[in-house]
Structure formats: C-alpha cells, structure tokens
Design a protein around this motif. Structure first.
Motif, PDB file in Angstrom:
ATOM      1  N   CYS A 311       0.841  -1.205   0.000  1.00  0.00           N
ATOM      2  CA  CYS A 311       0.000   0.000   0.000  1.00  0.00           C
ATOM      3  C   CYS A 311       0.874   1.251   0.000  1.00  0.00           C
ATOM      4  O   CYS A 311       0.631   2.204  -0.745  1.00  0.00           O
ATOM      5  CB  CYS A 311      -0.886   0.029   1.249  1.00  0.00           C
ATOM      6  N   CYS A 315      -0.243   3.306  -3.177  1.00  0.00           N
ATOM      7  CA  CYS A 315      -1.523   4.001  -2.989  1.00  0.00           C
ATOM      8  C   CYS A 315      -1.322   5.464  -2.578  1.00  0.00           C
ATOM      9  O   CYS A 315      -0.681   5.737  -1.561  1.00  0.00           O
ATOM     10  CB  CYS A 315      -2.356   3.287  -1.922  1.00  0.00           C
ATOM     11  N   CYS A 321      -4.666   6.660   5.236  1.00  0.00           N
ATOM     12  CA  CYS A 321      -5.232   5.368   5.618  1.00  0.00           C
ATOM     13  C   CYS A 321      -4.286   4.529   6.471  1.00  0.00           C
ATOM     14  O   CYS A 321      -4.718   3.862   7.404  1.00  0.00           O
ATOM     15  CB  CYS A 321      -5.601   4.629   4.335  1.00  0.00           C
ATOM     16  N   GLY A 323      -2.823   1.919   5.490  1.00  0.00           N
ATOM     17  CA  GLY A 323      -2.728   0.535   5.009  1.00  0.00           C
ATOM     18  C   GLY A 323      -3.912  -0.340   5.322  1.00  0.00           C
ATOM     19  O   GLY A 323      -3.881  -1.544   5.075  1.00  0.00           O
ATOM     20  N   GLY A 324      -4.974   0.226   5.853  1.00  0.00           N
ATOM     21  CA  GLY A 324      -6.227  -0.523   5.952  1.00  0.00           C
ATOM     22  C   GLY A 324      -6.254  -1.589   7.034  1.00  0.00           C
ATOM     23  O   GLY A 324      -5.340  -1.710   7.848  1.00  0.00           O
ATOM     24  N   GLU A 340      -5.961  -2.777  -2.429  1.00  0.00           N
ATOM     25  CA  GLU A 340      -7.304  -2.182  -2.379  1.00  0.00           C
ATOM     26  C   GLU A 340      -8.401  -3.195  -2.136  1.00  0.00           C
ATOM     27  O   GLU A 340      -8.415  -4.277  -2.716  1.00  0.00           O
ATOM     28  CB  GLU A 340      -7.589  -1.476  -3.717  1.00  0.00           C
ATOM     29  N   CYS A 344     -11.815  -0.331   1.681  1.00  0.00           N
ATOM     30  CA  CYS A 344     -10.984   0.884   1.689  1.00  0.00           C
ATOM     31  C   CYS A 344     -11.475   1.879   0.649  1.00  0.00           C
ATOM     32  O   CYS A 344     -11.354   3.081   0.842  1.00  0.00           O
ATOM     33  CB  CYS A 344      -9.494   0.572   1.597  1.00  0.00           C
TER      34      CYS A 344
END
Ligand code: SF4
Length: 363
Positions: A311, A315, A321, A323-324, A340, A344
C-alpha cells in the motif's frame, strides 16, 4: 509507520460470545452461544494492562456478542482486576439498558457506545433472535441513558451509502443526543457475506453530504469527518507524513477463552487452513505483554505487514489510511498482502474524496 507496536492503547475484551439480537450484517460466528469469559482471563489481561495504565491513558473496550448479556455480576467480576485508572467502555445494542445498568455504568465509570443505524426505517437489519424489529427496544435503552443524563456515543452501520441519506442521518443523531458518532459503511467480513461494492459516485456524495451536514451544526464529534479534516489540514501545513503513528496499534482482542487476536477483532473465532485460528497466543498461557512483543511472528501478521508496504508503495491515500484493516483484506481478497478492497474504497478513498468535493463546492 512500520511494524506493530508492543504496547497497545486499548484492548478489546469479549465477556460473552452471546448476543440477544441477530442483525443481518453481523460478522460474529458464535453470537447464538453463551460462552463466557472466566475471571482468570481478565486477571491475566489486567496483569499486563495495569502497568500500561499507570504510565498513560488506557482503555478496555467490552465488546461482544452483546457485553451486557454477560450480566452485571459477571461483568463486575471481570472488571475487578483492573486498576482504577483503566477506562472502561461498552459497545452495546442498548436493548438491555435499564436503571440498574445505569447505576452500574456510574459506579464503574463506564463510557457507553450504542449501536443504532438511524431512524426506525434505517434499522431493518437490526432484529431480535425471533426476527422482530429491535428498534423500540434500542430506543427504550437510549431513553433511560438520556433520562439519567449519562453521555453516550453512537455507532451507525450504513448499508447503502448515497446522496440524500447523510443529512437525514446526521439530523437524527443530533436529536438522539449522542456526543460522538462513528459511521461504518457495511463490511463484508466474518459470517456476513453480503456484498459491499457500491457505485463510487454515490459513496463520495454520501460523505460530501455528511461533511456539509456536520459543518452546518458541528455539535457532535463525527469520527470519520474529523479524521479526514485533520489529515487535510496536515497536508496543507506540510506535516501529513507525521500524522500516522510510528507503529500500528496492535488493538488486541481477548476472546472469551483468553485467545489474543491482534489488529482486527473480526478475525477472532475464525480458522483457516493456511493461517490456523489467527491468534497470537493465549493469556492463560503467556503474559499479554509477551504475546504482543512477539505478535509480528504470527504468520498472517507478517503477510499483512507486507500488504501494508505494498500500500505504501502504490496508494496515494496511504498517508491518510495507513494501510487498511487486516480483516477486510482477508475476507475480501482471501489473503493479507493485497492492497485495495471495497472497504478501503468505501471508507477511506471515497471519504477523503467526499471531503475534498465538499471543500471544492464551498470555495
Ligand atoms: S486506501 Fe486501500 S490501497 Fe490505499 S493504503 Fe488504504 S488499504 Fe491500502
């Protein structure tokens, strides 16, 4: 931000797996069974938590199942080993709240967060075990909190985000009287296999409308919007790189049986042929502090950290974020090192775009 911190800022505890409701979007696998946490599990957790709490602010979040379904006596016994400076929170469906529970919250200094999805017609997924609407029971509990003057937060699940919904929701929560609001776009995880792919323009419009509603009357701390605005301000000030914590908070979830699952409570109670039961250890066998110090060695955690690095490399939203969430990757992609997810897109990318769309429209 690299790796997993050895000391969390809070722990999630599962006093019982049981929930008295049966919401259509619930991710919990064991919610029909009453598996209660024995007191020695709480004692073992407190042995690590109490020194952390004496060094700084520290919370225990009692989450279920429905934590109040464990009963006051048992919940009090589980809270007893924790030092007085530990802050206690419950995430509850509110249906069991009465004056006796309010006495309990006051006596133990418990901060209450209520799960409710907005006005009655937005709560069709929230049903009792007999399949009947739970809304009136939820409201009965909320009215007792209000009569007793106890502050509370609210957490709402939105299954179909779109324009026209956010302002209605925000006005509802203004009237409800909560002081903090979190909005979760429904996630495909755990035993909830309903899809969470949406028209992305609808999701962006939902978030943009929510920012507008909040700016009109910012009386509630609106979790997602405040995060995004803080990030946008940091970008403008050139300090966005400093916003993420240095390491991921491990957010350990302590299952009813003492098992420890880091990073994503939603993984607790599941097993996979590749990853086993996702736990990093059990507090009845090793101290929590020791388990967390070695959490990065849990096989799936290493794979997740590789996903976070992917990520970071790919991204443009990484700084916002971080990295979710592990569970979303696993339940959507079947592994942890992807990037993704629908989650997210719905809850990070479109959220930030909605905030920016609102800003552009109000220049
Ligand atoms: S928005 Fe999605 S792809 Fe981007 S950093 Fe977050 S999880 Fe990774």
């Amino acid at each position: 931000m690299r790796g997993v911190a050895a000391v969390p800022s809070y722990v999630v505890m599962q006093p019982t797996t049981l929930c008295n409701l049966d919401c259509a979007y619930c991710y919990l696998p064991l919610r029909a069974a009453d598996r209660r946490m024995p007191v020695p599990v709480a004692e073992a957790v407190a042995a690590s938590v109490n020194p952390w709490a004496s060094a700084g602010r520290f919370s225990v979040v009692w989450h279920g199942g429905e934590p109040l379904a464990a009963g006051r006596e048992h919940l009090a016994a589980l809270m007893a080993p924790f030092a007085p400076e530990v802050e206690h929170h419950v995430q509850t469906n509110a249906t069991l709240i009465d004056d006796a529970w309010c006495d309990f919250f006051q006596e133990h200094g418990v901060r209450v967060s209520v799960s409710v999805d907005g006005p009655r017609e937005r709560n069709d997924d929230r049903v009792t075990r007999a399949g009947r609407p739970a809304y009136d029971r939820i409201m009965r509990g909320v009215s007792v909190l209000r009569r007793r003057g106890l502050p509370f937060s609210a957490l709402a699940v939105v299954s179909r985000p779109r324009a026209g919904l956010a302002a209605e929701l925000y006005d509802y929560f203004l009237d409800l009287g909560c002081d903090v609001l979190g909005i979760n776009i429904e996630e495909t995880e755990g035993v909830n296999t309903r899809g969470n792919a949406h028209d992305q323009a609808d999701v962006t419009a939902f978030w943009a409308e929510l920012v507008a509603a909040w700016r009109r009357e910012p009386r509630i701390h609106l979790r997602e919007i405040e995060w995004s605005l803080r990030y946008a301000a940091a970008v403008l000030d050139g300090v966005a790189d400093d916003l993420l914590p240095r390491q991921l908070d491990p957010i350990p979830t302590i299952g009813h049986d003492g098992s420890v699952t880091v990073l994503s409570p939603e993984l607790a109670g599941f097993t996979d042929p590749r990853y086993g039961d996702f736990s990093s250890g059990n507090v009845l066998e090793s101290p929590l502090a020791e388990i967390l110090a070695g959490a990065e060695r849990t096989p799936w955690v290493g794979e997740f950290l590789a996903g976070v690095e992917a990520c970071r490399d790919t991204c443009p939203y990484f700084g916002f974020c971080g990295g979710g969430h592990a569970a979303n990757r696993y339940f959507e992609l079947g592994r942890f090192d992807g990037t993704e997810t629908e989650h997210c897109r719905n809850s990070k990318i479109r959220l930030l775009e909605g905030v920016l769309e609102h800003a552009r429209d109000h220049q």
